[in-house]
Design an enzyme around this catalytic site. Structure first.
Site, PDB file in Angstrom:
ATOM      1  N   ASP A 176       0.974  -1.042  -0.154  1.00 32.45           N
ATOM      2  CA  ASP A 176       0.269   0.016   0.077  1.00 32.45           C
ATOM      3  C   ASP A 176       0.685   0.947   0.161  1.00 32.45           C
ATOM      4  OD1 ASP A 176       0.833  -0.321   2.596  1.00 32.45           O
ATOM      5  OD2 ASP A 176      -0.839   0.630   3.394  1.00 32.45           O
ATOM      6  N   HIS A 488       2.181  -8.858  -3.392  1.00 32.75           N
ATOM      7  CA  HIS A 488       0.363  -8.016  -2.717  1.00 32.75           C
ATOM      8  C   HIS A 488       1.368  -6.844  -3.087  1.00 32.75           C
ATOM      9  CE1 HIS A 488      -3.128  -6.520  -0.967  1.00 32.75           C
ATOM     10  NE2 HIS A 488      -3.082  -6.047  -0.501  1.00 32.75           N
ATOM     11  N   ASP A 518       2.163 -17.736  -4.017  1.00 31.47           N
ATOM     12  CA  ASP A 518       2.555 -16.190  -4.943  1.00 31.47           C
ATOM     13  C   ASP A 518       1.682 -15.771  -5.750  1.00 31.47           C
ATOM     14  OD1 ASP A 518       3.934 -14.972  -6.256  1.00 31.47           O
ATOM     15  OD2 ASP A 518       4.611 -15.981  -7.859  1.00 31.47           O
ATOM     16  N   GLU A 527       2.439 -10.230   1.227  1.00 35.80           N
ATOM     17  CA  GLU A 527       2.861  -8.650   0.897  1.00 35.80           C
ATOM     18  C   GLU A 527       4.301  -8.776   0.724  1.00 35.80           C
ATOM     19  OE1 GLU A 527      -0.254  -5.984   2.875  1.00 35.80           O
ATOM     20  OE2 GLU A 527       1.500  -4.563   1.708  1.00 35.80           O
TER      21      GLU A 527
HETATM   22  O1  9MR Z   1       3.115  -6.414   9.003  1.00 36.26           O
HETATM   23  C1  9MR Z   1       1.621  -5.749   9.402  1.00 36.26           C
HETATM   24  C2  9MR Z   1       1.543  -7.131  10.847  1.00 36.26           C
HETATM   25  O2  9MR Z   1       2.704  -7.656  11.969  1.00 36.26           O
HETATM   26  C3  9MR Z   1       0.135  -7.561  10.994  1.00 36.26           C
HETATM   27  O3  9MR Z   1      -0.515  -8.462  12.176  1.00 36.26           O
HETATM   28  C4  9MR Z   1      -0.754  -6.145   9.363  1.00 36.26           C
HETATM   29  C5  9MR Z   1      -2.123  -6.579  10.526  1.00 36.26           C
HETATM   30  O4  9MR Z   1      -2.150  -5.718  11.004  1.00 36.26           O
HETATM   31  O5  9MR Z   1       0.240  -5.453   9.552  1.00 36.26           O
HETATM   32  C6  9MR Z   1       0.800  -5.675   8.539  1.00 36.26           C
HETATM   33  O6  9MR Z   1       1.261  -4.829   8.300  1.00 36.26           O
HETATM   34  C7  9MR Z   1       0.461  -4.058   6.924  1.00 36.26           C
HETATM   35  C8  9MR Z   1       0.010  -3.178   7.659  1.00 36.26           C
HETATM   36  O7  9MR Z   1      -1.078  -3.228   8.609  1.00 36.26           O
HETATM   37  C9  9MR Z   1      -0.302  -1.906   6.569  1.00 36.26           C
HETATM   38  N1  9MR Z   1       1.046  -2.340   5.247  1.00 36.26           N
HETATM   39  C10 9MR Z   1       1.688  -3.256   4.646  1.00 36.26           C
HETATM   40  C11 9MR Z   1       1.634  -3.593   6.044  1.00 36.26           C
HETATM   41  C12 9MR Z   1       2.796  -5.751   5.970  1.00 36.26           C
HETATM   42  O8  9MR Z   1       1.599  -6.406   5.175  1.00 36.26           O
END
Ligand code: 9MR
Ligand code: ZN
Length: 546
Positions: A176, A488, A518, A527
């Site tokens: 994102d 992602h 994948d 992601e």
């Molecule tokens: O890396 C983060 C993970 O530890 C959390 O469990 C998750 C849900 O809150 O979010 C991950 O971080 C994401 C972030 O919230 C938004 N940008 C993408 C991040 C990676 O997935």
């Protein structure tokens, strides 16, 4: 008959896709390479007795040996044999062949086996730049976008009414395009620790960056891109806004085409403490190259530290209007790290006392698996390796002992795992990043007590991420054998080139060793994110030769 056969093949293929177990090559090793003087072991998920190393240029067998095993690897349920070719030190490009089983992908043995991979992961950071046009070529393709998010950001939800305040620059967080201070914390912290630990080697590696006359080493220039943005996140009172974000996650479009307004999210104490730590650490590391910037960072750190002293309670940011990434963590570790960095930057006795009190309260533990929410390792390591006087000898001794104990436990965990994964059978969102980050602890232990196992286990982390895993694939886009093609990632998707932006580590298996796919839609496993990438950068940086 033929139809039935085809149908069962389809079912087999579907079964594999559902379980995540693709029919991979049973010979699993680091598909990028090995260092001549360090251990080299492949894992083989098929019955075997011996193996050979074949030189790619002429097909000659240059090394052979017996395999050992089999041993059951619990988290994948596989019986794994091991092929140890540590004694094979010839530089070049090779394949590992197991008679009756097959051949591995190609890999390199050489002192510079990881230098290109390292450069590519830095390119991965550059491609995250926000607020500017980016353009880079990789593998004959150009990855580019125009200046994005030039209106960052609106103050509507942060007590400023509908006014705009500059928060341009920085890195997008992940797949994102939002920008989160707490996740910047562990990312910048690990990058600057890489610079402190390996700067001598890193300064010599030219990165693919736009030309600049700032006189900075390329590595620090990339970190400064993030720091310049971070400085904009400090409010006049010293508190730090938690993030800059759209209200909801946006579509898979180019960043410059994102139509939704982006807002400051109100301050949080974890973000504020991370900010102090990052800027104080930057002040120390940039002093030599850009003293004016170092001073700016230090003053910003001091201001926010004063704010934290006046507001000692944990204060979560109010994110109620937003459904984007939360990074909602308690501030305890970040405050400890902030105190350590501000002390290291200034020698201030109050900060030293603050850190030492917090370190003792936290049991002076060093964490084996850590991320944006538990950054105390960063503060403890800064304290441990500082040359400043005045440290508490008892705390120092405890921290040293705990560091070695944690590193020894990581070494033992890797040794017990069939793919030498230093996090063993623990899987969680972003677990690949956590594996990479373990190398920070291993290298710190090595500095204290130079045992070969610390370095070898750090390299095991790299080997796991680059192909010595049950998939036999690299987890880093653009690098190694069959790397992820469908992360992602909004930019990769919008560019829609033949392959994603390179140099990005995907999150990896989340609940079970075998559940990675994948698949672009699987943001919990496929992601990419700055905190995982910077951890990988640290891991690779250790193996970039001086
Ligand atoms: O890396 C983060 C993970 O530890 C959390 O469990 C998750 C849900 O809150 O979010 C991950 O971080 C994401 C972030 O919230 C938004 N940008 C993408 C991040 C990676 O997935
Ligand atoms: Zn942007």
């Amino acid at each position: 008959m033929k139809a039935i056969f085809q149908k069962s093949l389809i079912i087999l293929a579907l079964g594999c896709a559902v379980s995540g177990l693709a029919a991979t090559n049973p010979i699993r090793l680091d598909t990028v390479g090995y260092l001549p003087e360090l251990p080299k072991v492949a894992s083989i998920a098929a019955g075997c007795t011996n193996f050979q190393i074949i030189r790619a240029s002429d097909g000659k067998i240059i090394f052979s040996g017996p395999t050992s095993g089999a041993k059951l690897n619990a988290d994948t349920g596989e019986n794994l044999f091991a092929a140890d070719f540590s004694a094979c030190r010839e530089p070049g490009i090779f394949q590992l062949e197991v008679p009756g089983v097959g051949r591995s992908p190609r890999f390199e043995i050489g002192t510079n086996a990881f230098t290109e991979a390292y450069r590519t992961t830095l390119l991965g950071m550059y491609l995250w730049r926000c607020g500017t046009a980016v353009s880079a070529t990789f593998g004959g393709k150009t990855f580019a976008h125009a200046a994005c998010h030039t209106n960052d950001a609106w103050l509507d939800f942060a007590g400023g009414g509908h006014t705009n305040r500059a928060a341009n620059g920085g890195w997008h967080d992940a797949g994102d395009y939002n920008k989160y201070v707490v996740n910047a914390g562990v990312s910048v912290g690990v990058m600057l620790r890489a610079w402190e630990d390996f700067g001598g080697a890193l300064a010599k590696v030219k990165l693919q960056l736009p030309p600049s006359r700032d006189g900075l080493p390329d590595f620090l220039r990339e970190v400064k891109w993030e720091l310049d943005w971070l400085l904009t996140m400090q409010a006049p009172d010293g508190s730090v806004f938690h993030k800059v974000s759209t209200v909801k996650f946006g579509a898979f479009i180019l960043p410059e085409e994102e139509p939704a307004p982006r807002y400051f999210v109100p301050w949080g104490s974890a973000a504020t403490a991370d900010f102090v730590a990052m800027t104080a650490m930057a002040a120390r590391n940039f002093q030599k190259y850009d003293p004016a910037f170092a001073t700016q960072c230090l003053q910003a750190a001091q201001k926010s530290y004063q704010f934290l002293m006046a507001n000692p309670e944990n204060h979560p940011a109010d994110q109620s209007e937003f459904s984007t990434g939360t990074y909602a963590v308690r501030d305890r570790d970040a405050r400890l790290w902030a105190a350590a960095e501000l002390w290291a930057a200034t020698g201030d006795a109050e900060c030293l006392h603050d850190f030492e009190t917090r370190a003792k309260q936290a049991g002076s533990q060093i964490d084996a698996g850590w991320d944006y929410g538990n950054v105390k390792n960063l503060g403890e390591l800064t304290y441990l390796f500082s040359t400043r006087s005045g440290r508490d000898p008892n705390l120092l001794a405890t921290l040293r002992r705990n560091l070695l104990a944690t590193a020894d436990a990581i070494v033992a965990t890797a040794a017990a795992h069939g793919y030498a994964r230093p996090l063993g059978n623990r899987y969680s969102w972003g677990g690949n990043g956590t594996v990479a980050r373990q190398t920070v602890v291993l290298h710190a232990a090595e500095k204290l007590s130079p045992q070969p196992a610390y370095r070898a286990t750090a390299l095991d982390a790299v080997h796991y991420l680059l192909g010595r895993n049950s998939y036999g694939r690299s987890f880093v886009t653009g690098i190694g054998f069959e790397p992820p093609l469908h992360p992602h990632d909004r930019l990769s998707a919008a560019l829609n080139l033949d392959g994603p932006c390179p140099g990005r580590l995907v999150g990896g298996p989340r609940q079970r060793a075998t559940d990675w796919v994948d698949l672009e839609s699987d943001y919990t496993r496929n992601e990419i994110a700055v905190n995982w990438n910077t951890a990988l950068i640290y891991a690779l940086a250790e193996f970039v030769p001086e």
